[in-house]
Design a protein around this motif. Sequence first.
Motif, short mmCIF file in Angstrom:
data_model
loop_
_atom_site.label_atom_id
_atom_site.label_comp_id
_atom_site.label_asym_id
_atom_site.label_seq_id
_atom_site.Cartn_x
_atom_site.Cartn_y
_atom_site.Cartn_z
N ARG A 13 0.84 -1.21 0.00
CA ARG A 13 0.00 0.00 0.00
C ARG A 13 0.87 1.26 0.00
NH1 ARG A 13 -5.21 1.61 3.63
NH2 ARG A 13 -5.63 3.48 2.44
N TYR A 14 1.98 1.23 0.72
CA TYR A 14 2.89 2.38 0.78
C TYR A 14 3.78 2.49 -0.45
CZ TYR A 14 1.65 3.43 5.60
OH TYR A 14 0.97 3.79 6.74
N ASP A 15 4.07 1.38 -1.09
CA ASP A 15 4.95 1.37 -2.27
C ASP A 15 4.13 1.76 -3.50
OD1 ASP A 15 6.92 0.95 -4.14
OD2 ASP A 15 6.81 -1.24 -4.02
N LYS A 28 4.50 9.84 3.05
CA LYS A 28 3.72 11.04 3.32
C LYS A 28 2.39 11.00 2.56
CE LYS A 28 3.73 15.98 2.61
NZ LYS A 28 3.88 16.84 1.50
N SER A 29 2.43 10.60 1.31
CA SER A 29 1.24 10.55 0.48
C SER A 29 0.21 9.57 1.03
CB SER A 29 1.66 10.17 -0.94
OG SER A 29 0.60 10.31 -1.82
N VAL A 30 0.65 8.39 1.41
CA VAL A 30 -0.28 7.39 1.95
C VAL A 30 -0.84 7.84 3.28
CG1 VAL A 30 -0.50 5.02 2.79
CG2 VAL A 30 0.70 5.48 0.66
N MET A 31 -0.02 8.45 4.12
CA MET A 31 -0.53 8.94 5.40
C MET A 31 -1.61 10.00 5.17
SD MET A 31 0.79 7.05 7.63
CE MET A 31 0.31 7.88 9.13
N ALA A 32 -1.45 10.85 4.17
CA ALA A 32 -2.47 11.84 3.84
C ALA A 32 -3.74 11.14 3.35
CB ALA A 32 -1.95 12.81 2.78
N GLN A 33 -3.59 10.09 2.54
CA GLN A 33 -4.76 9.32 2.08
C GLN A 33 -5.51 8.70 3.25
OE1 GLN A 33 -3.48 6.38 -0.76
NE2 GLN A 33 -2.51 7.89 -2.07
N LEU A 34 -4.76 8.34 4.30
CA LEU A 34 -5.35 7.75 5.49
C LEU A 34 -5.91 8.80 6.45
CD1 LEU A 34 -2.69 4.97 6.18
CD2 LEU A 34 -4.98 4.66 5.22
N GLY A 35 -5.76 10.07 6.09
CA GLY A 35 -6.32 11.16 6.89
C GLY A 35 -5.36 11.85 7.82
N ASP A 36 -4.09 11.48 7.80
CA ASP A 36 -3.11 12.13 8.67
C ASP A 36 -2.34 13.17 7.86
OD1 ASP A 36 -1.18 12.97 10.44
OD2 ASP A 36 -0.62 10.95 11.09
N PHE A 37 -2.85 14.40 7.89
CA PHE A 37 -2.25 15.48 7.11
C PHE A 37 -1.14 16.18 7.87
CE2 PHE A 37 -6.56 14.87 5.59
CZ PHE A 37 -6.32 14.63 4.25
N HIS A 38 -0.81 15.70 9.07
CA HIS A 38 0.25 16.28 9.88
C HIS A 38 1.62 15.69 9.54
CE1 HIS A 38 -2.72 18.38 12.21
NE2 HIS A 38 -3.37 17.24 12.39
N VAL A 39 1.65 14.67 8.72
CA VAL A 39 2.94 14.07 8.33
C VAL A 39 3.52 14.92 7.20
CG1 VAL A 39 4.10 12.05 7.39
CG2 VAL A 39 2.25 11.75 9.03
N THR A 40 4.52 15.72 7.57
CA THR A 40 5.22 16.55 6.59
C THR A 40 6.32 15.73 5.93
OG1 THR A 40 6.83 17.28 8.21
CG2 THR A 40 4.80 18.61 8.00
N GLU A 41 6.96 16.29 4.94
CA GLU A 41 8.08 15.61 4.30
C GLU A 41 9.18 15.33 5.33
OE1 GLU A 41 9.68 13.78 0.91
OE2 GLU A 41 7.77 14.81 1.03
#
Length: 71
Positions: A13-15, A28-41
């Motif tokens: 899923r992350y790859d 970062k992209s997958v975390m945003a898809q999961l709703g965690d927009f606090h994960v920055t680069e």
Amino acid sequence: MADIESARKAFDRYDLNGDGLISASEYKSVMAQLGDFHVTETVAEAVIKAKDGNGDGLLTFDEFWASFDRS
């Protein structure tokens, strides 16, 4: 307890590009898809670095699997 099949599904899923590695931008992209927009680069890079055994800035499946608590 994690099993290898579940870990493989999570890794896949992350790859996002299917190259067998997870980059900070993919994480970062997958975390945003999961709703965690606090994960920055920067945060994503730190997460990858903490699990990156060979220091190349990318996670292989083996490095990803090694980070699971399998006890």
